[in-house]
Motif scaffolding. Structure first.
Motif, mmCIF file in Angstrom:
data_model
loop_
_atom_site.group_PDB
_atom_site.id
_atom_site.type_symbol
_atom_site.label_atom_id
_atom_site.label_comp_id
_atom_site.label_asym_id
_atom_site.label_seq_id
_atom_site.Cartn_x
_atom_site.Cartn_y
_atom_site.Cartn_z
ATOM 1 N N LEU A 138 0.835 -1.196 0.000
ATOM 2 C CA LEU A 138 0.000 0.000 0.000
ATOM 3 C C LEU A 138 0.878 1.258 0.000
ATOM 4 O O LEU A 138 0.565 2.267 -0.643
ATOM 5 N N LEU B 130 -9.319 4.523 1.928
ATOM 6 C CA LEU B 130 -8.652 3.648 2.894
ATOM 7 C C LEU B 130 -9.558 3.510 4.101
ATOM 8 O O LEU B 130 -10.138 4.493 4.561
ATOM 9 N N VAL C 4 -8.210 -1.436 1.689
ATOM 10 C CA VAL C 4 -8.293 -0.529 0.541
ATOM 11 C C VAL C 4 -9.617 -0.759 -0.173
ATOM 12 O O VAL C 4 -9.993 -1.896 -0.443
ATOM 13 N N PHE D 60 -4.730 -1.212 7.329
ATOM 14 C CA PHE D 60 -5.651 -0.534 6.421
ATOM 15 C C PHE D 60 -6.277 -1.506 5.440
ATOM 16 O O PHE D 60 -5.625 -2.450 4.983
ATOM 17 N N GLY E 105 -7.122 9.517 1.561
ATOM 18 C CA GLY E 105 -6.974 8.133 1.104
ATOM 19 C C GLY E 105 -5.802 8.041 0.148
ATOM 20 O O GLY E 105 -4.801 8.766 0.297
#
Lengths: 102, 315
Positions: free
Chosen positions: B141, B223, B218, B216, B269
């Protein structure tokens, strides 16, 4: 790692491509793609002066519809309906994954 | 090279009618459909089924196959007769050149691979440019926040000097643009299969996938993060720090926040265009009543607050 060895790509969503390039990316034929776009079977496709902006989701959609039509002699509209349902299934599966349920 | 029994692959008799072959193919195509099948070998099986159908659904190829295959058993060492011309005109059956190029060496030997298959498609109006190739690239990420250079290895089929297909490992260093999202395709122009007789190479399309992140989740550009809060932070409001991949972020928790609430922090995000949002799922965590002092605090709350959490659930 030398600088010249690093390849810089472009995101498909941000790239304007010819119909032939989009068709090659989807592994379908340009005539097939042109007909399906014309018939409105691809949502949110942008075309401008012979070039197209195709989302990654539409690329997957093209490959799915192509396969359904070829393997089952499905009418394009039926293949599009199946693709709609598969996309909905993808969305629901993603939600399950996010919720930690799958 | 081993002999392949296409009739066995489709589960039909050698004298099966064209209609029965089509039926058997459709049944298997449904069974091994990549969007439906849970079979880990589905993709490989579907390739075999496609190959068998490409031959048996074409009267010319089927006749040639029947004639050549007389007396051969599946898996038996196969050698085509020396006068075998190969390089069939690849009648268009809806298999794309990329799929046809994926068929087995046995198929290629009998009906031609690059020459035969592509020649036919070219005649049908498809360019002789190299094929586009697809692969998946697995990213952290953090790569979407900072951009990154990642190395990927691809196994690509290649023709050697004697026109045999071999698999070659190709390593590429790819620049990952900042703001990339899951499911997007990174297009590397000219990095696909080489073209024929000087025609340009195809493109390489890399589909982005993220490795699971410990904190997190996605969702497209957004997020999601579960944010634990102490009861007093939720009740009185607070400013808490959330560690994002690009550094800490201070977030104001409104007074009277509850577990199950979701706070949306706009633009925090994935830094795409436009950027996604950060969605915080609030979760109030109670301190354990592990010491006499802590127990006394809870007892005091019980006395002083006259709080009934089930008031709304009573009939």
């Amino acid at each position: 790692m030398r600088e010249q060895d690093i390849l810089t790509g472009s995101l498909l969503e941000d790239t304007w491509l010819t119909l032939e390039q989009v068709a090659a990316a989807c592994t379908v034929e340009p005539e097939w793609l042109a007909y399906h776009i014309e018939e409105g079977l691809f949502p949110h496709v942008e075309g401008l002066a012979g070039t197209w902006r195709f989302s990654s989701a539409n690329l997957t959609r093209a490959r799915r519809m192509w396969r359904l039509e070829r393997d089952f002699d499905a009418a394009p509209e039926l293949a599009a309906l199946m693709a709609d349902l598969m996309e909905e299934l993808d969305t629901l599966r993603r939600r399950l994954r996010r919720a930690g349920l799958a | 090279m081993q002999f392949k029994d296409y009739y066995q692959t489709l589960g039909v008799a050698r004298d099966a009618a064209a209609e029965d072959i089509k039926k058997a193919f459709r049944k298997l195509a449904r069974q091994y459909h990549p969007d439906v099948s849970k079979d880990p070998d589905a993709e490989a099986r579907m390739k075999e089924v496609n190959e068998a159908y490409a031959v048996l659904s074409d009267p010319e190829k089927r006749a040639a196959y029947d004639q050549l295959g007389k007396g051969y058993q599946p898996g038996q060492e196969f050698r085509p007769p020396p006068d075998w011309a190969g390089g069939f005109e690849f009648t268009h059956r809806g298999f794309s050149p990329a799929e046809a190029a994926d068929f087995s060496d046995f198929f290629a030997e009998l009906f031609g691979r690059m020459g035969g298959a592509r020649e036919g498609f070219r005649a049908a109006g498809v360019r002789a440019q190299g094929e586009d190739q697809h692969a998946t690239i697995l990213l952290d990420l953090e790569d979407a926040f900072h951009g990154a250079t990642r190395q990927i290895s691809l196994r690509v089929p290649k023709l050697d000097d004697r026109d045999r297909v071999t698999l070659e490992t190709r390593t590429l260093n790819v620049q990952i643009p900042r703001g990339v999202r899951e499911g997007q395709m990174i297009r590397l122009a000219g990095q696909g299969a080489p073209g024929q007789s000087g025609a340009p190479a195809g493109d390489l399309l890399l589909e982005v996938q993220f490795k699971p992140h410990p904190r997190f989740r996605v969702d497209g550009r957004d997020l999601r993060h579960t944010l634990p809060l102490a009861p007093w932070e939720a009740a009185l409001g607070a400013v808490v720090s959330v560690d994002l991949p690009d550094g800490p972020l201070k977030v104001r928790i409104p007074e009277g926040a509850q577990s199950g609430w979701q706070l949306r922090v706009r633009g925090k995000g994935i830094p795409a265009h436009p950027p996604g949002d950060l969605l915080l799922d609030l979760q109030v965590v109670l301190p354990p009543a592990a010491t006499p002092e802590a127990r006394e605090f809870y007892a005091t709350m019980a006395r002083e607050l006259a709080f009934d959490p089930r008031a709304e659930t009573r009939g």
